[in-house]
Every structure is written in structure tokens, then in C-alpha cells.
Design an enzyme around this catalytic site. Structure first.
Site, PDB file in Angstrom:
ATOM      1  N   ALA A  65       1.481  -4.224   0.634  1.00  0.00           N
ATOM      2  CA  ALA A  65       2.579  -4.100   1.592  1.00  0.00           C
ATOM      3  C   ALA A  65       1.960  -4.072   2.985  1.00  0.00           C
ATOM      4  CB  ALA A  65       3.351  -2.817   1.318  1.00  0.00           C
ATOM      5  N   GLY A 110       0.882  -3.487  -3.196  1.00  0.00           N
ATOM      6  CA  GLY A 110       2.104  -4.248  -3.466  1.00  0.00           C
ATOM      7  C   GLY A 110       1.824  -5.624  -4.063  1.00  0.00           C
ATOM      8  N   GLU A 113       1.384  -5.008  -7.648  1.00  0.00           N
ATOM      9  CA  GLU A 113       2.711  -4.650  -8.164  1.00  0.00           C
ATOM     10  C   GLU A 113       3.582  -5.897  -8.344  1.00  0.00           C
ATOM     11  OE1 GLU A 113       3.009  -1.708  -5.034  1.00  0.00           O
ATOM     12  OE2 GLU A 113       3.285  -0.107  -6.495  1.00  0.00           O
ATOM     13  N   GLU A 133      -3.490   2.681  -2.523  1.00  0.00           N
ATOM     14  CA  GLU A 133      -2.531   3.511  -1.776  1.00  0.00           C
ATOM     15  C   GLU A 133      -3.021   4.911  -1.443  1.00  0.00           C
ATOM     16  OE1 GLU A 133      -1.712   1.449  -4.238  1.00  0.00           O
ATOM     17  OE2 GLU A 133       0.169   0.428  -3.789  1.00  0.00           O
TER      18      GLU A 133
HETATM   19  N1  CO8 Z   1      -1.105  -5.095   5.768  1.00  0.00           N
HETATM   20  C1  CO8 Z   1      -1.180  -5.637   6.987  1.00  0.00           C
HETATM   21  N2  CO8 Z   1      -2.183  -6.469   7.369  1.00  0.00           N
HETATM   22  C2  CO8 Z   1      -3.130  -6.742   6.469  1.00  0.00           C
HETATM   23  C3  CO8 Z   1      -3.108  -6.224   5.160  1.00  0.00           C
HETATM   24  C4  CO8 Z   1      -2.025  -5.347   4.822  1.00  0.00           C
HETATM   25  N3  CO8 Z   1      -1.887  -4.823   3.590  1.00  0.00           N
HETATM   26  N4  CO8 Z   1      -4.192  -6.660   4.496  1.00  0.00           N
HETATM   27  C5  CO8 Z   1      -4.854  -7.455   5.338  1.00  0.00           C
HETATM   28  N5  CO8 Z   1      -4.240  -7.510   6.533  1.00  0.00           N
HETATM   29  C6  CO8 Z   1      -4.648  -8.253   7.730  1.00  0.00           C
HETATM   30  C7  CO8 Z   1      -5.792  -7.553   8.442  1.00  0.00           C
HETATM   31  O1  CO8 Z   1      -5.320  -6.506   9.248  1.00  0.00           O
HETATM   32  C8  CO8 Z   1      -6.381  -8.710   9.226  1.00  0.00           C
HETATM   33  O2  CO8 Z   1      -5.591  -8.943  10.348  1.00  0.00           O
HETATM   34  P1  CO8 Z   1      -6.295  -9.247  11.788  1.00  0.00           P
HETATM   35  O3  CO8 Z   1      -7.062 -10.524  11.560  1.00  0.00           O
HETATM   36  O4  CO8 Z   1      -5.132  -9.412  12.699  1.00  0.00           O
HETATM   37  O5  CO8 Z   1      -7.179  -8.083  12.079  1.00  0.00           O
HETATM   38  C9  CO8 Z   1      -6.196  -9.897   8.291  1.00  0.00           C
HETATM   39  O6  CO8 Z   1      -5.180  -9.503   7.358  1.00  0.00           O
HETATM   40  C10 CO8 Z   1      -7.438 -10.237   7.493  1.00  0.00           C
HETATM   41  O7  CO8 Z   1      -7.892  -9.068   6.846  1.00  0.00           O
HETATM   42  P2  CO8 Z   1      -9.388  -8.490   6.989  1.00  0.00           P
HETATM   43  O8  CO8 Z   1      -9.983  -8.891   8.289  1.00  0.00           O
HETATM   44  O9  CO8 Z   1      -9.313  -7.027   6.666  1.00  0.00           O
HETATM   45  O10 CO8 Z   1     -10.106  -9.299   5.825  1.00  0.00           O
HETATM   46  P3  CO8 Z   1     -11.373  -8.830   4.962  1.00  0.00           P
HETATM   47  O11 CO8 Z   1     -11.793 -10.023   4.162  1.00  0.00           O
HETATM   48  O12 CO8 Z   1     -12.377  -8.159   5.818  1.00  0.00           O
HETATM   49  O13 CO8 Z   1     -10.799  -7.712   3.964  1.00  0.00           O
HETATM   50  C11 CO8 Z   1      -9.212  -6.790   2.402  1.00  0.00           C
HETATM   51  C12 CO8 Z   1      -9.851  -8.065   2.969  1.00  0.00           C
HETATM   52  C13 CO8 Z   1     -10.267  -5.990   1.616  1.00  0.00           C
HETATM   53  C14 CO8 Z   1      -8.096  -7.224   1.442  1.00  0.00           C
HETATM   54  C15 CO8 Z   1      -8.648  -5.921   3.553  1.00  0.00           C
HETATM   55  O14 CO8 Z   1      -7.840  -6.732   4.393  1.00  0.00           O
HETATM   56  C16 CO8 Z   1      -7.813  -4.759   3.107  1.00  0.00           C
HETATM   57  O15 CO8 Z   1      -8.359  -3.743   2.662  1.00  0.00           O
HETATM   58  N6  CO8 Z   1      -6.463  -4.872   3.236  1.00  0.00           N
HETATM   59  C17 CO8 Z   1      -5.558  -3.805   2.913  1.00  0.00           C
HETATM   60  C18 CO8 Z   1      -5.420  -3.657   1.419  1.00  0.00           C
HETATM   61  C19 CO8 Z   1      -4.513  -2.508   1.090  1.00  0.00           C
HETATM   62  O16 CO8 Z   1      -4.820  -1.350   1.340  1.00  0.00           O
HETATM   63  N7  CO8 Z   1      -3.358  -2.824   0.463  1.00  0.00           N
HETATM   64  C20 CO8 Z   1      -2.410  -1.826   0.044  1.00  0.00           C
HETATM   65  C21 CO8 Z   1      -1.386  -1.606   1.090  1.00  0.00           C
HETATM   66  S1  CO8 Z   1      -0.311  -0.280   0.680  1.00  0.00           S
HETATM   67  C22 CO8 Z   1       0.755  -0.938  -0.417  1.00  0.00           C
HETATM   68  O17 CO8 Z   1       0.690  -2.073  -0.803  1.00  0.00           O
HETATM   69  C23 CO8 Z   1       1.852  -0.013  -0.877  1.00  0.00           C
HETATM   70  C24 CO8 Z   1       2.940  -0.737  -1.653  1.00  0.00           C
HETATM   71  C25 CO8 Z   1       4.132   0.151  -1.812  1.00  0.00           C
HETATM   72  C26 CO8 Z   1       4.860   0.339  -0.510  1.00  0.00           C
HETATM   73  C27 CO8 Z   1       5.955   1.308  -0.639  1.00  0.00           C
HETATM   74  C28 CO8 Z   1       6.857   1.313   0.569  1.00  0.00           C
HETATM   75  C29 CO8 Z   1       6.864   2.558   1.375  1.00  0.00           C
END
Ligand code: CO8
Length: 259
Positions: A65, A110, A113, A133
Site C-alpha cells: 500500500a 498489500g 495480499e 507492516e
Molecule cells: N509506498 C509508496 N512508495 C513506495 C512504496 C510504497 N509501498 N514502495 C516503493 N515506493 C517508492 C519509493 O518511495 C521510491 O520512490 P522515489 O523514487 O520517489 O524515492 C520508488 O518507489 C522506488 O523505491 P526504492 O527507491 O525504495 O527502490 P529499492 O529498489 O531501493 O527498494 C523496496 C525496493 C525494498 C521494495 C522498497 O521500495 C520498499 O521497502 N518499499 C516499501 C515496502 C513496504 O513496506 N510495503 C508495505 C507497505 S504497508 C502495506 O502494504 C499495508 C497494506 C495494508 C494497508 C491497510 C490500510 C490502512
């Protein structure tokens, strides 16, 4: 219909819904969830589509998400956001048409999921799976605490959710989280080939089977068998049952009509 974050295509009887928000690794914000929901409605109502594939463009399936959208939500807003995800994923899970997640890269939070709401998961050898999460101060909210335990068992689900460990495709295969792992460049061919195999069968029987499997997973076995018996009975009101059995007797391939 025009989408900003989705590519929706059709190849014969197969629908392909690809999430395309690559600058955020296909992260799910309100707009993306709404577009997925509309695209799934299109696929459900398109009579030519028998099976659909869900995948992602670029190097992620879905990296979760959208954290930027979530970070300042209050509890009521967070529940609404969770409900939006739960609704669209449940729509995929409960619709009668089978779905295949072709997991091309990161399937985190997400994203995992979403993959788990599909009926079958095929992973590229580059795919990565995890529920990050609790490292962000939240629980999974799009069905993760419910679906992960059903797929991999309670103990493994707790381990993955509590530790936030990210696992690769082979480990995901070994714990039953994915059905199959293939080389990245073969992913869509494999997903299409499985989808076509399903699409060529008697669709009423495929759909009733999906309904029976889903419903019986949530009820006691007696009720589940009652559901199965009734759906089995309904097959005998379809032309495809007559054709399938006639073709067997006549030693030829069946020509199913999907009704
Ligand atoms: N949300 C928003 N932006 C994201 C997300 C995300 N989940 N994942 C990646 N991005 C963005 C980064 O911020 C980055 O943007 P920018 O270039 O503008 O800085 C771009 O995508 C590329 O990402 P990275 O530079 O981080 O790429 P890497 O190759 O270094 O890393 C990863 C890849 C490991 C996947 C890393 O991006 C990461 O850890 N992302 C987040 C993963 C995460 O924690 N996901 C879980 C989110 S919480 C969730 O899903 C809850 C679901 C239920 C919600 C319930 C509602 C309340």
C-alpha cells in the site's frame, strides 16, 4: 475505459490486468485500488473472458500500500482505506472467474495480499514476498493476517508477519505460498499457458468448482459437502455437461460453449 495506473488487455479468453505505477513500484493508493476495482468489474462482465491474470509492470508486482498516502491518516481514515483494499481483493477472490497472479517482482504488504486474493500464484525467480507492516507500526490491513495463515499455516504466517522477513520465490514455493516458480522471461508465457488450459474447460464447472472450494474452506465439512453436492447437481443443467460426457462416449474432444 481509460486507466491511469492500469493496463487492461485481452488475449482471446484471457484478461490481463497489469498494474502500472512504476515510479512508486506499483504501490497501491486510493486511485490505483479504485482502478483495479473497475478493471475487475470489466473482466467479470466481459463474457469473452474466462480467466484473468494479475501482474505488475517493471520490477515490482506491487511494493505494498502507498506509505506516503497512509502516513498521516487517522484511525477512521485508515479503516476506510483498509476497507477499500479489502473490498477489491474480496471481489477478485469471490468472483466466479479464476484469477492467476503472475508475480514478476516485489510482492510486499498489500502486494502480497493482492497476490493471495488470486486463486493461483506463479512467481518469477526474481519475485520477493513479505509482510513488512509491523516494521512500519501497523498490522497487515488488506487481508494478510487472514489469507497468509490459510495458505502457509498459522506458525509460518506468524513468523513472516512478526519478523517481516522477505523471502524469495523458491522459499515461497516450499511453504505453499506460490504454485510454481519460472524464469523471469517465461513468467507471462507460463501464466498464459495455465490460463488457456483453464479457459478451454467447461466454464460453468470451473466456476462452480471455485465457488465450492472457496465456500467449503470457510464452513464445516458437512456444510461444505452439501454445497459441493448442490453445485455438482447444477452442472447437470448445463449444455457443457451434456457435451463433455457425450464427447467422452464418442471419443472426440468436447466443444464447450460456456453454458
Ligand atoms: N509506498 C509508496 N512508495 C513506495 C512504496 C510504497 N509501498 N514502495 C516503493 N515506493 C517508492 C519509493 O518511495 C521510491 O520512490 P522515489 O523514487 O520517489 O524515492 C520508488 O518507489 C522506488 O523505491 P526504492 O527507491 O525504495 O527502490 P529499492 O529498489 O531501493 O527498494 C523496496 C525496493 C525494498 C521494495 C522498497 O521500495 C520498499 O521497502 N518499499 C516499501 C515496502 C513496504 O513496506 N510495503 C508495505 C507497505 S504497508 C502495506 O502494504 C499495508 C497494506 C495494508 C494497508 C491497510 C490500510 C490502512
Amino acid at each position: 475505459m481509460d486507466y491511469k495506473n492500469i493496463i487492461l488487455k485481452k488475449d482471446g479468453a484471457i484478461g490481463i490486468l497489469s498494474i502500472n505505477r512504476q515510479n512508486a513500484l506499483n504501490a497501491l493508493n486510493t486511485e490505483v485500488l479504485s482502478e483495479i476495482s473497475k478493471a475487475v468489474d470489466e473482466l467479470i462482465h466481459d463474457e469473452e473472458v474466462n480467466v484473468f491474470i494479475v501482474t505488475g509492470e517493471g520490477r515490482a508486482f506491487v511494493a505494498g500500500a502507498d506509505i506516503l498516502e497512509m502516513k498521516d491518516l487517522n484511525s477512521a481514515q485508515a479503516r476506510r482505506f483498509a476497507q477499500a483494499g479489502l473490498d477489491v481483493f474480496r471481489k477478485i477472490e469471490l468472483c466466479e472467474k479464476p484469477s492467476i497472479a503472475a508475480v514478476n517482482g516485489y510482492a510486499l504488504g498489500g502486494g502480497l495480499e493482492l497476490a493471495m486474493a488470486c486463486d493461483i500464484r506463479i512467481a518469477s525467480n526474481y519475485a520477493k514476498f513479505g509482510q513488512p507492516e509491523v516494521g512500519l507500526g501497523i498490522t497487515p490491513g488488506f487481508g494478510g493476517t487472514n489469507r497468509l495463515q490459510r495458505l502457509v499455516g498459522i506458525a509460518k504466517a506468524k513468523e513472516l508477519i512478526f519478523t517481516t522477513d522477505v523471502i524469495g520465490a523458491e522459499e515461497a514455493l516450499s511453504i505453499g505460498l506460490v504454485n510454481k516458480v519460472v524464469e523471469a522471461d517465461k513468467l507471462m508465457d507460463e501464466a498464459m499457458s495455465m490460463a488457456n488450459k483453464i479457459a478451454q474447460k467447461a466454464q460453468p464447472a470451473v466456476r462452480y468448482s471455485k465457488v465450492s472450494i472457496n465456500r467449503s474452506a470457510e464452513v464445516d465439512i458437512e456444510t461444505g459437502m452439501e454445497i459441493e453436492k448442490n453445485l455438482f447437481g447444477l452442472c447437470f443443467a448445463t449444455e457443457d455437461q451434456k457435451e463433455g460426457m457425450r464427447a467422452f462416449v464418442e471419443k472426440r474432444n468436447p466443444q464447450f460453449k460456456g453454458k
